[in-house]
Design a protein around this motif. Structure first.
Motif, PDB file in Angstrom:
ATOM      1  N   GLN A   1      63.252   3.118  -8.780  1.00  0.00           N
ATOM      2  CA  GLN A   1      62.843   1.839  -8.192  1.00  0.00           C
ATOM      3  C   GLN A   1      63.756   1.454  -7.033  1.00  0.00           C
ATOM      4  OE1 GLN A   1      63.159  -1.772 -10.623  1.00  0.00           O
ATOM      5  NE2 GLN A   1      60.950  -2.043 -10.299  1.00  0.00           N
ATOM      6  N   THR A   2      65.054   1.607  -7.211  1.00  0.00           N
ATOM      7  CA  THR A   2      65.999   1.285  -6.147  1.00  0.00           C
ATOM      8  C   THR A   2      65.799   2.207  -4.949  1.00  0.00           C
ATOM      9  OG1 THR A   2      67.599   0.550  -7.800  1.00  0.00           O
ATOM     10  CG2 THR A   2      68.449   1.010  -5.596  1.00  0.00           C
ATOM     11  N   LYS A   3      65.575   3.488  -5.216  1.00  0.00           N
ATOM     12  CA  LYS A   3      65.349   4.439  -4.124  1.00  0.00           C
ATOM     13  C   LYS A   3      64.070   4.108  -3.361  1.00  0.00           C
ATOM     14  CE  LYS A   3      67.774   8.184  -6.412  1.00  0.00           C
ATOM     15  NZ  LYS A   3      67.671   9.466  -7.102  1.00  0.00           N
ATOM     16  N   LEU A   4      63.014   3.713  -4.091  1.00  0.00           N
ATOM     17  CA  LEU A   4      61.760   3.338  -3.433  1.00  0.00           C
ATOM     18  C   LEU A   4      61.957   2.103  -2.570  1.00  0.00           C
ATOM     19  CD1 LEU A   4      58.647   3.709  -3.121  1.00  0.00           C
ATOM     20  CD2 LEU A   4      58.428   2.150  -5.059  1.00  0.00           C
ATOM     21  N   PHE A   5      62.661   1.099  -3.102  1.00  0.00           N
ATOM     22  CA  PHE A   5      62.883  -0.128  -2.346  1.00  0.00           C
ATOM     23  C   PHE A   5      63.778   0.107  -1.129  1.00  0.00           C
ATOM     24  CE2 PHE A   5      62.099  -2.923  -6.327  1.00  0.00           C
ATOM     25  CZ  PHE A   5      60.747  -2.769  -6.162  1.00  0.00           C
ATOM     26  N   GLN A   6      64.685   1.071  -1.196  1.00  0.00           N
ATOM     27  CA  GLN A   6      65.516   1.389  -0.033  1.00  0.00           C
ATOM     28  C   GLN A   6      64.698   2.073   1.052  1.00  0.00           C
ATOM     29  OE1 GLN A   6      68.658   3.734  -1.701  1.00  0.00           O
ATOM     30  NE2 GLN A   6      69.939   1.946  -2.176  1.00  0.00           N
ATOM     31  N   ARG A   7      63.781   2.941   0.649  1.00  0.00           N
ATOM     32  CA  ARG A   7      62.996   3.698   1.634  1.00  0.00           C
ATOM     33  C   ARG A   7      61.797   2.908   2.157  1.00  0.00           C
ATOM     34  NH1 ARG A   7      65.189   7.526  -1.709  1.00  0.00           N
ATOM     35  NH2 ARG A   7      66.205   9.258  -0.625  1.00  0.00           N
ATOM     36  N   ALA A   8      61.262   2.023   1.335  1.00  0.00           N
ATOM     37  CA  ALA A   8      60.119   1.187   1.736  1.00  0.00           C
ATOM     38  C   ALA A   8      60.461  -0.257   1.374  1.00  0.00           C
ATOM     39  CB  ALA A   8      58.849   1.648   1.028  1.00  0.00           C
ATOM     40  N   PHE A   9      61.277  -0.889   2.204  1.00  0.00           N
ATOM     41  CA  PHE A   9      61.799  -2.224   1.881  1.00  0.00           C
ATOM     42  C   PHE A   9      60.699  -3.267   1.722  1.00  0.00           C
ATOM     43  CE2 PHE A   9      63.535  -6.379   3.124  1.00  0.00           C
ATOM     44  CZ  PHE A   9      64.435  -6.529   2.090  1.00  0.00           C
ATOM     45  N   PHE A  10      59.577  -3.084   2.415  1.00  0.00           N
ATOM     46  CA  PHE A  10      58.505  -4.082   2.320  1.00  0.00           C
ATOM     47  C   PHE A  10      58.003  -4.226   0.885  1.00  0.00           C
ATOM     48  CE2 PHE A  10      56.252  -0.142   2.912  1.00  0.00           C
ATOM     49  CZ  PHE A  10      55.090  -0.279   2.175  1.00  0.00           C
ATOM     50  N   LEU A  11      58.164  -3.193   0.044  1.00  0.00           N
ATOM     51  CA  LEU A  11      57.736  -3.294  -1.354  1.00  0.00           C
ATOM     52  C   LEU A  11      58.692  -4.129  -2.192  1.00  0.00           C
ATOM     53  CD1 LEU A  11      56.521   0.353  -1.978  1.00  0.00           C
ATOM     54  CD2 LEU A  11      55.119  -1.689  -1.713  1.00  0.00           C
ATOM     55  N   ALA A  12      59.877  -4.400  -1.685  1.00  0.00           N
ATOM     56  CA  ALA A  12      60.847  -5.221  -2.404  1.00  0.00           C
ATOM     57  C   ALA A  12      60.609  -6.707  -2.179  1.00  0.00           C
ATOM     58  CB  ALA A  12      62.261  -4.843  -1.986  1.00  0.00           C
ATOM     59  N   THR A  13      59.796  -7.059  -1.194  1.00  0.00           N
ATOM     60  CA  THR A  13      59.513  -8.468  -0.916  1.00  0.00           C
ATOM     61  C   THR A  13      58.144  -8.840  -1.474  1.00  0.00           C
ATOM     62  OG1 THR A  13      58.456  -8.023   1.213  1.00  0.00           O
ATOM     63  CG2 THR A  13      60.851  -8.306   1.224  1.00  0.00           C
ATOM     64  N   PRO A  14      57.976 -10.076  -1.925  1.00  0.00           N
ATOM     65  CA  PRO A  14      56.669 -10.484  -2.464  1.00  0.00           C
ATOM     66  C   PRO A  14      55.536 -10.386  -1.444  1.00  0.00           C
ATOM     67  CG  PRO A  14      58.349 -12.075  -3.071  1.00  0.00           C
ATOM     68  CD  PRO A  14      58.987 -11.119  -2.106  1.00  0.00           C
ATOM     69  N   THR A  15      55.806 -10.726  -0.192  1.00  0.00           N
ATOM     70  CA  THR A  15      54.767 -10.656   0.838  1.00  0.00           C
ATOM     71  C   THR A  15      54.364  -9.214   1.117  1.00  0.00           C
ATOM     72  OG1 THR A  15      55.712 -12.633   1.850  1.00  0.00           O
ATOM     73  CG2 THR A  15      54.168 -11.358   3.174  1.00  0.00           C
ATOM     74  N   GLY A  16      55.330  -8.340   1.232  1.00  0.00           N
ATOM     75  CA  GLY A  16      55.038  -6.934   1.470  1.00  0.00           C
ATOM     76  C   GLY A  16      54.282  -6.305   0.313  1.00  0.00           C
ATOM     77  N   LYS A  17      54.685  -6.670  -0.903  1.00  0.00           N
ATOM     78  CA  LYS A  17      54.006  -6.154  -2.087  1.00  0.00           C
ATOM     79  C   LYS A  17      52.566  -6.664  -2.135  1.00  0.00           C
ATOM     80  CE  LYS A  17      56.744  -5.926  -5.629  1.00  0.00           C
ATOM     81  NZ  LYS A  17      57.457  -6.180  -6.903  1.00  0.00           N
ATOM     82  N   ALA A  18      52.352  -7.916  -1.749  1.00  0.00           N
ATOM     83  CA  ALA A  18      51.000  -8.484  -1.746  1.00  0.00           C
ATOM     84  C   ALA A  18      50.108  -7.763  -0.736  1.00  0.00           C
ATOM     85  CB  ALA A  18      51.052  -9.975  -1.433  1.00  0.00           C
ATOM     86  N   PHE A  19      50.629  -7.500   0.450  1.00  0.00           N
ATOM     87  CA  PHE A  19      49.850  -6.757   1.444  1.00  0.00           C
ATOM     88  C   PHE A  19      49.535  -5.344   0.968  1.00  0.00           C
ATOM     89  CE2 PHE A  19      51.314  -9.868   4.732  1.00  0.00           C
ATOM     90  CZ  PHE A  19      50.057 -10.196   5.207  1.00  0.00           C
ATOM     91  N   PHE A  20      50.501  -4.701   0.313  1.00  0.00           N
ATOM     92  CA  PHE A  20      50.272  -3.357  -0.215  1.00  0.00           C
ATOM     93  C   PHE A  20      49.184  -3.381  -1.296  1.00  0.00           C
ATOM     94  CE2 PHE A  20      51.422   0.054  -3.262  1.00  0.00           C
ATOM     95  CZ  PHE A  20      51.191   1.137  -2.436  1.00  0.00           C
ATOM     96  N   TYR A  21      49.240  -4.348  -2.199  1.00  0.00           N
ATOM     97  CA  TYR A  21      48.219  -4.459  -3.250  1.00  0.00           C
ATOM     98  C   TYR A  21      46.845  -4.739  -2.643  1.00  0.00           C
ATOM     99  CZ  TYR A  21      51.953  -4.781  -6.748  1.00  0.00           C
ATOM    100  OH  TYR A  21      53.024  -4.532  -7.549  1.00  0.00           O
TER     101      TYR A  21
END
Length: 92
Positions: free
Chosen positions: A51-71
Motif C-alpha cells: 500500500q505504501t509503495k502504491l501510494f508513493q508511485r501513484a500519489f493521487f490514490l492517497a488523496t480522497p479526490t484522486g481516489k474518487a476520480f479513479f473509482y
C-alpha cells in the motif's frame, strides 16, 4: 472483478468483441489496485508494504479526490462494457 476474470477466460463464449478481453484484463488489474487502496494497513504491511509503495508511485490514490476520480473512471469503463443492446434496454 469476478466477472472480469470470467470475461478473460470466456467459458461460455458470450463475449465476441476482441476489445472486451483487454477491458476485462484492465478491470482485473484495477480491481487489485482498489483492493490494495482500501485494504487494512496491517495486512498490506504484512504483504511487503504494497500500500505504501502504491501510494508513493501513484500519489493521487492517497488523496480522497484522486481516489474518487479513479473509482469514477473504473466504474465508467465497466458501465461502457455492457453487451450490445443492454444500453438500449436501460433507457426504456
Amino acid at each position: 472483478m469476478i466477472f472480469s476474470i470470467l470475461g478473460v477466460i470466456n467459458p461460455f463464449g458470450a463475449f465476441s468483441r476482441p476489445g472486451e478481453y483487454l477491458a476485462n484484463i484492465y478491470n482485473v488489474f484495477f480491481g487489485v489496485i482498489i483492493c490494495i487502496c482500501d485494504g487494512k494497513e496491517d495486512w498490506m504491511r504484512a504483504c511487503g508494504d504494497v500500500q505504501t509503495k502504491l501510494f508513493q508511485r501513484a500519489f493521487f490514490l492517497a488523496t480522497p479526490t484522486g481516489k474518487a476520480f479513479f473509482y469514477f473512471y473504473v466504474g465508467s469503463m465497466t458501465i461502457l462494457m455492457l453487451p450490445e443492446g443492454m444500453a438500449d434496454k436501460t433507457r426504456a
